[in-house]
Motif scaffolding. Structure first.
Motif, mmCIF file in Angstrom:
data_model
loop_
_atom_site.group_PDB
_atom_site.id
_atom_site.type_symbol
_atom_site.label_atom_id
_atom_site.label_comp_id
_atom_site.label_asym_id
_atom_site.label_seq_id
_atom_site.Cartn_x
_atom_site.Cartn_y
_atom_site.Cartn_z
ATOM 1 N N ASN A 277 -0.450 4.545 0.001
ATOM 2 C CA ASN A 277 -1.295 5.686 0.310
ATOM 3 C C ASN A 277 -0.411 6.891 0.626
ATOM 4 O OD1 ASN A 277 -2.844 7.560 1.993
ATOM 5 N ND2 ASN A 277 -4.435 6.006 2.014
ATOM 6 N N ILE B 186 -1.668 0.950 -4.647
ATOM 7 C CA ILE B 186 -0.762 -0.161 -4.376
ATOM 8 C C ILE B 186 0.360 -0.134 -5.417
ATOM 9 C CG2 ILE B 186 -0.567 -2.680 -4.162
ATOM 10 C CD1 ILE B 186 -3.573 -2.726 -3.604
ATOM 11 N N GLU C 14 -7.532 2.165 -2.424
ATOM 12 C CA GLU C 14 -6.181 2.325 -1.891
ATOM 13 C C GLU C 14 -5.139 2.093 -2.988
ATOM 14 O OE1 GLU C 14 -5.058 3.262 0.981
ATOM 15 O OE2 GLU C 14 -6.750 3.093 2.361
ATOM 16 N N GLY D 159 0.832 -1.200 0.000
ATOM 17 C CA GLY D 159 0.000 0.000 0.000
ATOM 18 C C GLY D 159 0.867 1.250 0.000
#
Length: 425
Positions: free
Chosen positions: A259, A289, A287, A257
C-alpha cells in the motif's frame, strides 16, 4: 526471554512474513460489525490482534480460529452487547483507539484498559472528537489515559480537522461515524495509512474521498466478506533493511502488502542506494501486493521528514540502524510521534545503539546520525518494544561478535517467527 544474534556476512533466500497487523485488526472489526459470515485468511496470530478478537468475543461475537484462518459471525451495527467485564487491549494501541470509536457508538456502559505501557499512551487524541460527537468518557488526566469508562450511543456526525496525521485517529472517528446520525468527515494534515478506507469500500460501505478529506454516512448496513491478509510490510522491513545493508545479500520477501501509504521505507532505502525491485504485483481486497526483492549495497545518508514520515513511522527504528552504517549524514525530522509509542523510540534507539558503539544525536522530533560507524556486539534491552527489539537484531547481524537482546518476547506482538526466519536466512 533473550534473543541472541550472530553476525552474518550476507543473507539470501525467499521468505514469508506474518499477516499484516493493521489489516488483521480491521478485518476482525468489520467482520464483527457486518451482517453474516466473514472469513479471514492469513490472519496475524500475534498478541495485539488476538486482543481485538478477545474484546469482540466479550461483546457477544462468535469468532472461530483455525491456524491463520478466522471465521466471524457478524451481528451488524446494532448487534454488539454490553461487555460483562473490563475490555483489555493489552499492548495494542490499535485495539484501544479503534475500539473506542465503536464503544462510543453503542448505547451501553463499557470500560477499556491496557498494560502498563498502553496506560501511559495518549488517548485524548481520539476522546476529543468522540466527545464532540456526543459520547461521554471518564478517566485519568481528563480522560486522556486508559483505563477509560465509555457511555456511548446517540452520536451525531462531525467534520473533524485532525491535528495529527494518524490512521488510528482517522479510523476511530470513521468507525464512530458508522453509528452516528448524518455525515462524519475527517481531514488530515498529511495522508496517513488508508487501510480503513479500503476496508470500508471492500465491505461495500460508500465513502467520499477528496484530497486529505474522507467522509462517511452513518447507519449504512453491510454484509460479511472473505478477506485475504497480505504479509505485513512493517515486519518485512527488518528483512528488507538487513538485506540492503549486507553486500552480497539477495532476499525476496513474498506476498507483502505494498500500500503506497505504508512503503515510505522503500523510497528512502532507494534514495540511499539500495537495490530494490517489486515483482509479481497484484491486488487483493483492494490492497496492492507484491514480492519484494532486495540486494545488498553500500548505502548513503539522506534527509527524511515532512509528509513522508507518516508513511514510515513504524520503520524509523530499523532505518536508524541503516543510517548508522550508511556513508554520510542522515537527518530524521518531524517524527515526534516516536516519543509516545510502545517506548520513546528516539531515546531508546540512541541509547541501545550507543551500547553497540554508535553515536546517535537525538532531537525533540528525530535523530541525526553520521556514518558509517562500526557496530560491536553488546547486551541490549528491547524496553518492551517489539520494533526496537527487531531493529537491534538487524544491527546485530552487521556487528562484530554476538548481540544479546533482553526482554525479546515482545516480538510476538507482531512477528512470532522472527527469530526462526532470521536464523534460517
Amino acid at each position: 526471554m533473550e534473543l541472541k544474534i550472530q553476525p552474518k556476512p550476507f543473507i539470501r533466500g525467499k521468505v514469508k512474513v506474518p499477516g499484516d497487523k493493521s489489516i488483521s485488526h480491521r478485518a476482525v472489526i468489520f467482520g464483527s460489525l457486518a451482517e453474516g459470515t466473514s472469513e479471514i485468511e492469513g490472519f496475524l496470530q500475534g498478541e495485539d490482534c488476538s486482543r481485538t478478537i478477545t474484546c469482540f468475543r466479550e461483546m457477544g461475537i462468535c469468532i472461530d480460529i483455525e491456524g491463520e484462518k478466522v471465521t466471524i459471525q457478524g451481528k451488524g451495527l446494532q448487534g454488539l452487547k454490553e461487555p460483562g467485564d473490563v475490555l483489555d487491549a493489552g499492548n495494542s494501541g490499535t485495539t484501544a483507539r479503534l475500539l473506542l470509536g465503536i464503544l462510543a457508538g453503542n448505547p451501553f456502559y463499557s470500560v477499556i484498559t491496557g498494560d502498563s505501557s498502553l496506560r501511559n499512551r495518549p488517548m485524548g487524541r481520539v476522546v476529543n472528537p468522540l466527545e464532540q460527537m456526543g459520547a461521554r468518557f471518564y478517566g485519568r488526566i481528563k480522560s486522556g489515559l486508559l483505563p477509560l469508562t465509555v457511555i456511548g450511543g446517540d452520536l451525531n456526525g462531525i467534520n473533524y480537522q485532525s491535528p495529527v496525521a494518524s490512521a488510528q485517529v482517522k479510523s476511530c472517528v470513521l468507525l464512530a461515524g458508522l453509528f452516528a446520525r448524518g455525515v462524519t468527515s475527517v481531514i488530515e494534515p498529511t495522508l496517513s495509512r488508508d487501510h480503513t478506507e479500503k476496508m470500508l469500500q471492500y465491505f461495500g460501505v460508500p465513502i467520499n474521498k477528496q484530497d486529505l478529506k474522507v467522509e462517511i454516512q452513518g447507519g449504512y448496513r453491510f454484509s460479511g466478506k472473505r478477506v485475504k491478509v497480505p504479509g505485513d510490510f512493517s515486519s518485512a522491513a527488518y528483512i528488507i533493511t538487513a538485506a540492503a545493508l549486507l553486500p552480497g545479500s539477495d532476499v525476496t520477501v513474498l506476498n507483502v502488502g505494498v500500500n503506497p501509504t505504508r512503503i515510505g521505507l522503500l523510497e528512502v532505502l532507494a534514495d540511499m542506494g539500495a537495490d530494490i525491485a517489486l515483482e509479481n504485483k497484484r491486488l487483493e481486497n483492494m490492497e496492492p501486493i507484491a514480492d519484494i526483492r532486495v540486494k545488498g549495497a553500500q548505502l548513503k545518508g539522506v534527509s527524511i521528514g515532512g509528509s513522508l514520515i507518516p508513511r514510515l513511522i513504524d520503520e524509523i527504528p530499523v532505518l536508524t540502524v541503516a543510517a548508522v552504517l550508511a556513508q554520510g549524514k542522515t537527518e530524521i525530522r518531524d517524527a515526534a510521534e516516536l516519543r509516545v509509542k510502545e517506548s520513546d523510540r528516539i531515546a531508546t534507539m540512541a541509547h541501545e545503539l550507543g551500547k553497540m558503539g554508535a553515536g546517535v544525536e537525538t532531537l525533540s522530533d528525530g535523530l541525526i546520525i553520521n556514518g558509517p560507524q562500526k557496530l560491536k556486539g553488546a547486551s541490549c534491552n528491547s524496553h518492551g518494544d517489539h520494533r526496537v527489539a527487531m531493529a537491534l537484531a538487524v544491527a546485530g547481524l552487521t556487528a562484530k561478535r554476538e548481540t544479546c537482546i533482553k526482554d525479546s518476547q515482545c516480538i510476538n506482538i507482531s512477528f512470532p517467527d522472527f527469530e526462526d526466519i532470521i536464523k534460517k536466512l
